[in-house]
Motif scaffolding. Structure first.
Motif, short mmCIF file in Angstrom:
data_model
loop_
_atom_site.label_atom_id
_atom_site.label_comp_id
_atom_site.label_asym_id
_atom_site.label_seq_id
_atom_site.Cartn_x
_atom_site.Cartn_y
_atom_site.Cartn_z
N LYS A 50 45.24 41.23 42.29
CA LYS A 50 44.62 42.18 42.36
C LYS A 50 43.47 42.85 42.06
N ILE A 51 42.79 41.70 41.39
CA ILE A 51 41.35 41.49 41.33
C ILE A 51 40.37 42.06 41.97
N GLU A 76 41.17 52.66 36.97
CA GLU A 76 41.32 53.69 37.97
C GLU A 76 43.13 53.38 38.82
N PHE A 77 43.32 52.06 38.96
CA PHE A 77 44.47 51.39 39.85
C PHE A 77 45.71 51.48 38.92
N GLY A 78 45.20 51.42 37.40
CA GLY A 78 46.19 51.05 36.17
C GLY A 78 47.24 50.17 36.87
N THR A 79 45.98 48.52 36.35
CA THR A 79 46.41 47.32 36.54
C THR A 79 45.61 46.72 35.74
N LEU A 80 44.93 47.12 35.03
CA LEU A 80 43.86 46.41 34.54
C LEU A 80 44.98 45.22 33.46
N ASP A 81 45.61 46.31 32.64
CA ASP A 81 46.02 45.18 31.65
C ASP A 81 47.13 44.40 32.38
N GLU A 82 48.41 44.69 33.58
CA GLU A 82 48.45 43.77 34.54
C GLU A 82 47.61 42.42 34.43
N VAL A 83 46.79 42.06 34.49
CA VAL A 83 45.75 40.82 34.74
C VAL A 83 44.78 41.01 33.47
N GLY A 84 45.67 41.08 32.73
CA GLY A 84 45.15 39.80 31.59
C GLY A 84 43.64 40.76 30.58
N GLY A 85 43.32 42.15 31.21
CA GLY A 85 42.43 43.08 30.25
C GLY A 85 41.48 42.58 30.45
N ASP A 86 40.06 43.31 30.03
CA ASP A 86 38.74 42.59 29.81
C ASP A 86 38.66 41.85 29.42
#
Length: 489
Positions: A50-51, A76-86
């Motif tokens: 995803k990243i 924007e893709f709605g996947t930031l939380d799925e990858v573990g956030g900032d």
């Protein structure tokens, strides 16, 4: 409890993290990495995939790539939380201090992806092979397609050849040409004829050569002469024959390389006892020729590609000959015949590039040659079934024999002194270079010897109809073939 497997899934998690981290701290890394890892599937972990999708999107749109822009795009893709956030993105940037090794790490990540791909498609193919309802031809076709997908990935990421290196290669080739005292230095595979070598310098690696003519003009004879001249010098050649049997091709090859008539070899036999001794001597001389023939009749392009690759791996063939194109099929194309031929010619060109060898495909010409008036010399529009043949080919050669149409060849038909001289020496056939991507079009003159079904070069003193010495001691048939019980085996 599941038993432990002996093998672990191929992956390199730490290097995946290092690559992603390098991409976010140094924009220059993207130019190298994107040429190697062309798809997010190259990453094993879904979060990493995803990243990479977000980074690819920024790269293709020409936007800057850093920690903030990647985070924004993931949001924007709605996947930031799925990858573990900032927090996870920050940790990735801490994995590396620079992008110095990004290319090297990327290639290891690619290797692991290729291993996973091979494991996956082999498992799928194995499962289908155990299924009784599976059609074996479709199974082989699917295996070949999946294998080609992996092969295409491995060819990706090749470094562009610099103009400096290309200039050096050209210099070496010019030095090779200049160092030869004869007038036909070869930089490719021998065409078998001095006259055609002058035009081409030999058939070059990755060339797709189309040799076309009406039936009976001598297409197979000409290309077999090319094959014989190469295998005589230890150059391995593969021949896929969709029309003639290996027995017929062997007889023609012997007729080309000896002074026997084809009629003797296939119809009448030998009228003199000493000919058997002569044949035995030729057999001993020729049996070491690295010539490989497939006359199985498998005419699908996928089967032919697989056979060519096998020959390349096993025997190191440096030339592939296919006789002939209109007998080939492509079961993956569900359109008309023109679309099928177009697909076949594209795949043949791709095969030449992949194996890094010239591929010669014989082709029929349309009947329009017969119906029009004049000399009946063929033109490019006479190629049957598809304009794609002309488009994909590097060289298109036509064979034209005026006597076939009852036309007598004349010196005044030709402009150059060399061609007029060839006619004086007995040349009666034209090899017309209708397309030559590496040079100019033109016509070479050869002599057709009908009773031996072969072309000879009238300007080459070593290439004659009777160049094999037949003065050998006369022996019995038993002595000739070395088997007292069965002398004809």
């Amino acid at each position: 409890m599941k038993p432990e497997t002996k093998y672990q899934t191929p992956k390199a998690i730490d290097l995946e993290e290092a690559v992603l981290g390098a991409l976010m701290i140094d924009v220059k890394a993207a130019d190298e990495v994107m040429q190697i890892l062309k798809t997010s599937d190259c990453f094993y972990k879904p979060q990493h995939q995803k990243i990479y999708v977000a980074i690819q999107d920024l790269y293709t749109k020409g936007q800057s790539i850093d920690l903030l822009t990647v985070s924004k795009r993931l949001r924007e893709f709605g996947t930031l939380d799925e990858v573990g956030g900032d927090y996870f993105l920050i940790q990735l940037t801490k994995k590396v201090s620079s992008s110095a090794h990004a290319e090297y790490h990327s290639r290891i990540v690619l290797q692991q992806y290729l291993k996973r791909s091979i494991v996956m498609f082999n498992s799928q193919i194995s499962a289908l092979a155990y299924d009784e309802s599976t059609d074996v031809v479709e199974l082989i076709d699917r295996w070949q397609k999946e294998f080609d997908k992996v092969a295409e990935i491995t060819s990706g990421g090749r470094k562009t050849v610099s103009f400096s290196d290309a200039l050096e290669h050209l210099k070496e080739e010019v030095q090779h040409l200049s160092s030869h005292s004869d007038d036909s230095p070869l930089v490719g595979v021998d065409t078998g004829f001095l006259r055609t070598n002058r035009y081409t310098g030999g058939y070059r690696k990755q060339d797709l050569v189309i040799i076309a003519a009406r039936p009976g003009m001598g297409k197979t004879s000409k290309v077999l002469k090319t094959a014989v001249e190469n295998v005589k010098n230890g150059v391995p050649v593969g021949v896929v024959s969709l029309e003639m049997s290996v027995h017929q091709l062997t007889a023609r090859a012997v007729a080309i390389d000896t002074n026997f008539h084809l009629k003797q070899l296939l119809k009448t036999g030998f009228e003199k006892q000493e000919y058997f001794t002569t044949y035995s001597a030729h057999q001993n001389r020729m049996k070491g020729y690295p010539l490989f023939i497939d006359d199985s009749g498998n005419n699908d392009i996928t089967d032919i590609v697989m056979q060519a690759k096998l020959w390349k791996r096993t025997y190191g063939i440096e030339l592939l000959i296919i006789d002939y194109l209109q007998l080939m099929g492509d079961r993956t194309v569900k359109g008309n015949r023109e679309a099928e031929i177009s697909s076949i010619s594209r795949r043949l060109k791709r095969l030449a590039k992949e194996l890094d060898i010239p591929v010669i495909a014989l082709s029929q010409l349309s009947r329009s040659v017969e119906t029009r008036g004049g000399s009946k010399r063929p033109v490019l529009s006479d190629l049957r079934d598809s304009g794609a043949i002309e488009q994909d080919a590097d060289i298109v050669e036509f064979i034209y024999r005026p006597d076939y149409y009852g036309i007598e060849i004349q010196e005044e038909d030709y402009d150059s002194a060399a061609q007029k001289h060839c006619v004086q020496l007995g040349a009666n056939a034209e090899i017309i270079f209708a397309k030559y991507r590496g040079g100019s079009v033109g016509t070479a003159l050869l002599k057709w010897v009908g009773d031996k079904t072969k072309f000879i070069d009238v300007e080459d003193h070593n290439d004659t109809a009777e160049y094999i010495d037949n003065k050998v001691p006369v022996g019995s048939l038993d002595e000739a073939f070395g088997d007292d019980d069965n002398p004809f085996v």
